[in-house]
Enzyme design. Structure first.
Site, PDB file in Angstrom:
ATOM      1  N   HIS A 226       0.876  -1.184   0.000  1.00  0.00           N
ATOM      2  CA  HIS A 226       0.000   0.000   0.000  1.00  0.00           C
ATOM      3  C   HIS A 226       0.908   1.227   0.000  1.00  0.00           C
ATOM      4  O   HIS A 226       1.751   1.374  -0.870  1.00  0.00           O
ATOM      5  CB  HIS A 226      -0.941  -0.113   1.206  1.00  0.00           C
ATOM      6  CG  HIS A 226      -2.078   0.856   1.262  1.00  0.00           C
ATOM      7  ND1 HIS A 226      -2.379   1.734   0.258  1.00  0.00           N
ATOM      8  CD2 HIS A 226      -3.009   1.082   2.236  1.00  0.00           C
ATOM      9  CE1 HIS A 226      -3.444   2.458   0.600  1.00  0.00           C
ATOM     10  NE2 HIS A 226      -3.839   2.087   1.809  1.00  0.00           N
ATOM     11  N   HIS A 265      -1.785  -1.938 -10.151  1.00  0.00           N
ATOM     12  CA  HIS A 265      -2.817  -1.412  -9.253  1.00  0.00           C
ATOM     13  C   HIS A 265      -3.993  -2.373  -9.193  1.00  0.00           C
ATOM     14  O   HIS A 265      -4.307  -3.019 -10.198  1.00  0.00           O
ATOM     15  CB  HIS A 265      -3.296  -0.027  -9.721  1.00  0.00           C
ATOM     16  CG  HIS A 265      -3.986   0.719  -8.642  1.00  0.00           C
ATOM     17  ND1 HIS A 265      -5.323   0.603  -8.412  1.00  0.00           N
ATOM     18  CD2 HIS A 265      -3.491   1.543  -7.696  1.00  0.00           C
ATOM     19  CE1 HIS A 265      -5.640   1.354  -7.372  1.00  0.00           C
ATOM     20  NE2 HIS A 265      -4.550   1.942  -6.915  1.00  0.00           N
ATOM     21  N   ASP A 316       2.644   5.786  -6.329  1.00  0.00           N
ATOM     22  CA  ASP A 316       3.896   5.728  -5.566  1.00  0.00           C
ATOM     23  C   ASP A 316       5.142   5.759  -6.439  1.00  0.00           C
ATOM     24  O   ASP A 316       6.240   5.945  -5.923  1.00  0.00           O
ATOM     25  CB  ASP A 316       3.915   4.454  -4.711  1.00  0.00           C
ATOM     26  CG  ASP A 316       2.859   4.496  -3.640  1.00  0.00           C
ATOM     27  OD1 ASP A 316       2.775   5.526  -2.953  1.00  0.00           O
ATOM     28  OD2 ASP A 316       2.100   3.528  -3.505  1.00  0.00           O
TER      29      ASP A 316
END
Ligand code: COA
Length: 379
Positions: A226, A265, A316
């Site tokens: 995450h 994702h 990210d």
């Protein structure tokens, strides 16, 4: 499941399961569209501010000038964390992980909020203000404490983004970096029922206090699958070392079935719209600092992963090289995610409190049945 009505078993990891109704945000994974309360993320990134987005997520509409001024004043008046919390943090081992410190310190804020357990909207919004104002103060203070530096008191004349960078570095960021960082906070603010937000809703659904729900959210965010991915992206880039080594490194990682951090994702099957902005910022910082290596390596990894696996970067991936060139320590990237996501978490908690139903799914039992108890001496 052993009694009651017939139910189907949800997909592993609850993929594709719609677990709540929410007006806060929506992710269209096929088309790569993210909206907050009806507004496209690109529009907000282009025109809005983080504080305006906080208001939007909590109240369902953009604020008027007066409402925004009131929110700004309330948030700024709450920047300071209780002195006891800072004193407690000074006792922690200097090697403690910043996300662990954030989790523990945020949890303790509850002791100092006499209305912290009230779940009615009026009190819960006040708690949301405190959490939003103080989470950055804690994250920045820890970096100072662990490095033996004086904690920098918040500056009430600064917005959340500017103030965070100021408390972290001890000097004000320039207007360009402040604006870019503010947009980074907008981009990370909410993402529907991601793991940490779902966690906060599960905790809030028991009518537990907001501090407890957010503490659980921080714990979930810390995981490398995450929010922890951004730190790991930068570690990966440093480990690879140079553009000429990227191809071989990626090939080996894929051969060994290792995941490339910042890629893929659970919902997006195309470009994550947040990555579009962060790619731009990574390039901008590279040019500004005259250090293009990390951006170029990231571009090559992105290209290879698209060619070989049909995968795209997530939020990210490019935040890592952006923050790195902003001289932000690697393990502060995930706390920064929390400094932003606090707005989405608290928005979802307010929504959960507003129409609460305890979240209690079932499990498909796959263990043994009808075993006879065997006395310990006979096993
Ligand atoms: N690098 C290489 N392969 C990847 C991958 C990655 N980053 N992400 C997924 N895959 C592969 C898996 O190995 C798996 O392959 P297999 O079917 O051959 O075993 C397949 O894609 C499905 O992966 P899975 O983890 O089950 O899919 P998911 O929908 O749960 O993936 C993530 C979502 C985010 C957990 C996953 O893409 C991931 O771990 N990414 C890296 C961590 C990260 O960046 N997290 C931040 C998310 S915002």
């Amino acid at each position: 499941m052993s009694t009651g009505t017939e139910s189907t078993v949800a997909a592993e990891g609850l993929r594709g399961v719609v677990a709540a109704q929410s007006a806060i945000g929506d992710v269209n994974g096929e088309q790569g569209i993210l909206i907050y309360q009806g507004y496209n993320i690109h529009d907000l990134a282009e025109h809005s501010t983080f504080e305006e987005v906080v208001y939007l997520l909590w109240h369902g509409r953009l604020p008027t000038s007066q409402e925004l001024a009131e929110l700004n004043a309330e948030v700024r008046a709450n920047y300071e964390v209780p002195a006891d919390v800072i004193a407690m943090m000074k006792q922690f081992p200097k090697t403690a992980d910043p996300m662990d410190v954030l989790r523990t310190a945020v949890s303790s804020l509850d002791f100092y909020d006499q209305f912290g357990h009230n779940t009615d909207r009026e009190h819960a919004v006040k708690t949301a203000v405190k959490l939003t104002a103080q989470i950055g103060t804690i994250a920045a203070a820890w970096d100072r404490i662990r490095n033996g530096k004086e904690v920098v008191a918040p500056d009430h004349s600064l917005n959340i983004a500017e103030n965070f960078l100021y408390m972290l570095r001890g000097e004000r960021a320039d207007a360009d970096e402040s604006h870019m960082f503010d947009v980074c906070l907008i981009l990370h603010a909410d993402h529907e029922l991601n793991a940490s937000t779902f966690t906060t809703r599960v905790v809030a659904g028991t009518l537990a206090d907001m501090y407890g729900a957010v503490t659980a959210g921080i714990a979930a965010l810390a995981g490398p699958l995450h929010g922890g991915a951004n730190t790991n992206v930068m570690k990966m880039l440093i480990e690879i070392g140079g553009l000429d080594k990227v191809d071989a490194w990626v090939d080996k990682a894929l051969e060994e079935h290792r995941k490339i951090m910042g890629i893929g994702h659970a919902v997006y099957k195309t470009e994550d719209p947040r990555a579009t902005w962060l790619r731009k910022y990574s390039q901008h910082m590279a040019e500004k600092k005259g250090e293009t290596k990390w951006y170029e390596m990231s571009r090559r990894i992105e290209q290879l992963m698209h060619e070989k696996k049909g995968m795209f970067p997530n939020v990210d991936f490019y935040s890592a090289s952006t923050y790195y060139l902003m001289d932000i320590p690697l393990d502060i990237y995930t706390p920064i995610f929390a400094v932003s996501r606090i707005s989405g978490w608290t928005g979802h908690i307010l929504e959960q409190y507003g129409h609460n139903k305890l979240i209690r799914p079932r499990a498909e039992y796959i263990g043994a049945r009808d075993l006879k108890y065997v006395a310990i001496g006979e096993r």
